[in-house]
Design an enzyme around this catalytic site. Structure first.
Site, mmCIF file in Angstrom:
data_model
loop_
_atom_site.group_PDB
_atom_site.id
_atom_site.type_symbol
_atom_site.label_atom_id
_atom_site.label_comp_id
_atom_site.label_asym_id
_atom_site.label_seq_id
_atom_site.Cartn_x
_atom_site.Cartn_y
_atom_site.Cartn_z
ATOM 1 N N SER A 268 0.841 -1.200 0.000
ATOM 2 C CA SER A 268 0.000 0.000 0.000
ATOM 3 C C SER A 268 0.872 1.244 0.000
ATOM 4 C CB SER A 268 -0.946 -0.022 1.198
ATOM 5 O OG SER A 268 -0.219 0.146 2.401
ATOM 6 N N GLY B 92 -0.507 4.834 0.662
ATOM 7 C CA GLY B 92 -1.340 5.990 1.006
ATOM 8 C C GLY B 92 -2.322 6.356 -0.097
ATOM 9 N N GLU C 279 -1.873 7.209 -2.977
ATOM 10 C CA GLU C 279 -1.500 6.713 -4.314
ATOM 11 C C GLU C 279 -2.152 5.359 -4.608
ATOM 12 O OE1 GLU C 279 0.718 8.376 -6.516
ATOM 13 O OE2 GLU C 279 0.185 9.904 -5.035
ATOM 14 N N GLY C 280 -2.665 4.703 -3.565
ATOM 15 C CA GLY C 280 -3.337 3.421 -3.781
ATOM 16 C C GLY C 280 -2.471 2.240 -3.407
ATOM 17 N N GLY D 173 -5.107 1.306 6.511
ATOM 18 C CA GLY D 173 -4.454 0.023 6.225
ATOM 19 C C GLY D 173 -5.266 -1.147 6.770
ATOM 20 N N ASP D 174 -5.808 -0.987 7.965
ATOM 21 C CA ASP D 174 -6.601 -2.066 8.573
ATOM 22 C C ASP D 174 -7.853 -2.344 7.729
ATOM 23 O OD1 ASP D 174 -4.723 -1.849 10.572
ATOM 24 O OD2 ASP D 174 -5.997 -0.631 11.873
HETATM 25 N N1 LIG Z 1 -5.657 9.964 1.293
HETATM 26 C C1 LIG Z 1 -6.161 8.800 0.887
HETATM 27 N N2 LIG Z 1 -7.152 8.775 -0.017
HETATM 28 C C2 LIG Z 1 -7.691 7.620 -0.454
HETATM 29 N N3 LIG Z 1 -7.287 6.410 -0.016
HETATM 30 C C3 LIG Z 1 -6.293 6.384 0.881
HETATM 31 C C4 LIG Z 1 -5.679 7.563 1.399
HETATM 32 N N4 LIG Z 1 -4.743 7.195 2.307
HETATM 33 C C5 LIG Z 1 -4.760 5.843 2.342
HETATM 34 N N5 LIG Z 1 -5.678 5.355 1.493
HETATM 35 C C6 LIG Z 1 -5.982 3.943 1.207
HETATM 36 O O1 LIG Z 1 -5.622 3.161 2.312
HETATM 37 C C7 LIG Z 1 -4.619 2.217 1.939
HETATM 38 C C8 LIG Z 1 -3.680 2.001 3.111
HETATM 39 O O2 LIG Z 1 -3.049 3.208 3.455
HETATM 40 P P1 LIG Z 1 -1.496 3.261 3.767
HETATM 41 O O3 LIG Z 1 -1.218 4.612 4.319
HETATM 42 O O4 LIG Z 1 -0.724 2.838 2.574
HETATM 43 O O5 LIG Z 1 -1.325 2.098 4.845
HETATM 44 P P2 LIG Z 1 -1.186 2.126 6.430
HETATM 45 O O6 LIG Z 1 -2.442 2.790 6.945
HETATM 46 O O7 LIG Z 1 -1.091 0.698 6.799
HETATM 47 O O8 LIG Z 1 0.062 2.910 6.703
HETATM 48 C C9 LIG Z 1 -3.950 2.810 0.688
HETATM 49 O O9 LIG Z 1 -3.384 1.790 -0.117
HETATM 50 C C10 LIG Z 1 -5.141 3.477 0.019
HETATM 51 O O10 LIG Z 1 -5.886 2.521 -0.731
HETATM 52 O O1 LIG Z 2 0.542 -1.799 16.681
HETATM 53 P P1 LIG Z 2 1.055 -0.540 16.042
HETATM 54 O O2 LIG Z 2 1.967 -0.769 14.889
HETATM 55 O O3 LIG Z 2 1.658 0.403 17.062
HETATM 56 O O4 LIG Z 2 -0.192 0.198 15.406
HETATM 57 C C1 LIG Z 2 -1.310 0.478 16.191
HETATM 58 C C2 LIG Z 2 -2.077 1.591 15.585
HETATM 59 O O5 LIG Z 2 -2.416 1.255 14.258
HETATM 60 C C3 LIG Z 2 -3.813 1.426 14.051
HETATM 61 O O6 LIG Z 2 -4.395 0.146 14.106
HETATM 62 C C4 LIG Z 2 -4.067 2.065 12.716
HETATM 63 O O7 LIG Z 2 -3.404 1.323 11.702
HETATM 64 P P2 LIG Z 2 -3.480 1.710 10.178
HETATM 65 O O8 LIG Z 2 -3.551 3.212 10.083
HETATM 66 O O9 LIG Z 2 -2.238 1.103 9.587
HETATM 67 O O10 LIG Z 2 -4.715 1.069 9.625
HETATM 68 C C5 LIG Z 2 -4.282 2.278 15.199
HETATM 69 O O11 LIG Z 2 -5.624 2.075 15.538
HETATM 70 C C6 LIG Z 2 -3.357 1.884 16.306
HETATM 71 O O12 LIG Z 2 -3.178 2.912 17.225
#
Ligand SMILES: Nc1ncnc2c1ncn2[C@@H]1O[C@H](COP(=O)(O)OP(=O)(O)O)[C@@H](O)[C@H]1O
Ligand SMILES: O=P(O)(O)OC[C@H]1O[C@](O)(COP(=O)(O)O)[C@@H](O)[C@@H]1O
Length: 315
Positions: free
Chosen positions: A222, A224, A226-227, A253-254
């Site tokens: 993933s 952000g 960007e998809g 991400g979750d």
């Molecule tokens: N600003 C955004 N707009 C639309 N979709 C988003 C945005 N940010 C994250 N996402 C979606 O959520 C997915 C996970 O976000 P990402 O930041 O890559 O992972 P994580 O939350 O685990 O750090 C991305 O691949 C995208 O599909």
């Molecule tokens: O266990 P870690 O890596 O500290 O992450 C926990 C945090 O990640 C989250 O699950 C959010 O994760 P994502 O933004 O990756 O979906 C929060 O709810 C929580 O505070």
């Protein structure tokens, strides 16, 4: 409907504080704050529950602040297999600025002793065969070694579980070596776990191939707004989400993990799985908190996701 177990070894109380602009070292005034029982496995569980699955949850919970977690588990109707440990489940601070930037300050978590670790492994030994998939998500609390984490993943594998992994740092490095069925790092997490950046498309493709050859069936990378790219032995697909109004990116991400697992367990066409999962993740950033709240918004987002198939598909 599938039966899914999510493991959150280090859950957290997320305190999300909204403010205009964060000024480090100064007095900042917030305009809203929300507190949620959270942690990656619990967040995935909430989205999967909204998608109609039967959910069990496990991991470690501190005895000193059980109330919000037990309230969530009861409200959601999850089967609760968390091992209770002395001390407090951590609190994670999420500072959300008006432009959508999020600063995370994640706590360490309680110390989990060897007796609690063994209790969880014993519980899983009994439980795991009933589930269609087991999600292992989030960081490791204090007291949990990488060797124990590897033992956990190997045990799940031996039991034939479809393991879905979403973690970071050293735990991700160890986890990748155990070849989970599905793994979802973001690009930064992958580089950190490897100990070096993934400089270009060729390096990424070589790495992807190495992971697929080692037994990973689905790699979801993933990136952000960007998809994401989804690599499997069948194809490489990329999804671009539509632009959305960002309320908080926490939980994106979750939500993506839950959406991917939902589609895969239903055996539906890959593009459909990816389109829905990307829309679920995009919806997550428009809200504070976890779960699918607005089905009409989700349908609109789904229609606006752009899917492309990569020509350098891994086969
Ligand atoms: N600003 C955004 N707009 C639309 N979709 C988003 C945005 N940010 C994250 N996402 C979606 O959520 C997915 C996970 O976000 P990402 O930041 O890559 O992972 P994580 O939350 O685990 O750090 C991305 O691949 C995208 O599909
Ligand atoms: O266990 P870690 O890596 O500290 O992450 C926990 C945090 O990640 C989250 O699950 C959010 O994760 P994502 O933004 O990756 O979906 C929060 O709810 C929580 O505070």
């Amino acid at each position: 409907m599938a039966k899914i177990l999510t493991l959150t070894l280090n859950p957290a109380l997320d305190l999300t504080v909204s403010l205009d602009t964060l000024r480090p070292g100064q007095v900042n005034r917030s305009h809203a704050q929300h507190s949620h029982a959270a942690g990656k496995g619990l967040n995935v569980a909430q989205v999967l529950a909204d998608l109609g699955h039967a959910i069990s949850v496990a991991g470690f919970l501190g005895r000193d602040n059980l109330q919000p977690f037990e309230a969530l588990i009861e409200w959601r109707g999850f089967a609760d297999h968390f091992v209770r440990v002395p001390g407090e489940t951590r609190s994670n601070l999420k500072l959300v600025e008006a432009d959508g930037r999020v600063t995370d300050i994640n706590g360490q978590g309680p110390v989990v002793d060897v007796a609690a670790q063994s209790a969880l492994l014993r519980r899983l030994e009994q439980l795991v065969p009933e589930f269609d998939a087991v999600v292992v998500a989030g960081s490791l609390p204090r007291g949990i070694t990488l060797a124990w984490f590897e033992q956990l993943l190997q045990q799940l594998r031996r039991q034939g579980a479809k393991v879905v992994l979403d973690t970071s740092g050293e735990a991700l490095r160890v986890g990748l070596a155990c070849a989970p069925w599905l793994v979802k790092p973001n690009l930064e997490e992958l580089a950190e776990a490897l100990g070096h950046p993934v400089p270009d498309a060729a390096a990424r493709q070589a790495l992807v191939q190495q992971l697929l050859d080692a037994g990973v069936e689905h790699l979801v990378l993933s990136n952000g707004g960007e998809g994401l790219s989804w690599y499997s032995h069948g194809a490489t697909l990329h999804a671009q989400p539509p632009a959305v109004q960002v309320a908080s990116t926490v939980g994106a991400g979750d939500s993506l993990v839950a959406g991917m697992l939902h589609g895969l367990l239903q055996d539906e066409p890959a593009a459909q799985t990816l389109r829905r999962a990307t829309a679920i993740a995009a919806q997550a950033v428009t809200q504070v908190g976890f779960g699918i709240r607005d089905r009409e918004q989700l349908a609109r987002l789904q229609a606006a996701v752009h899917i492309t198939e990569h020509s350098e598909a891994s086969r």
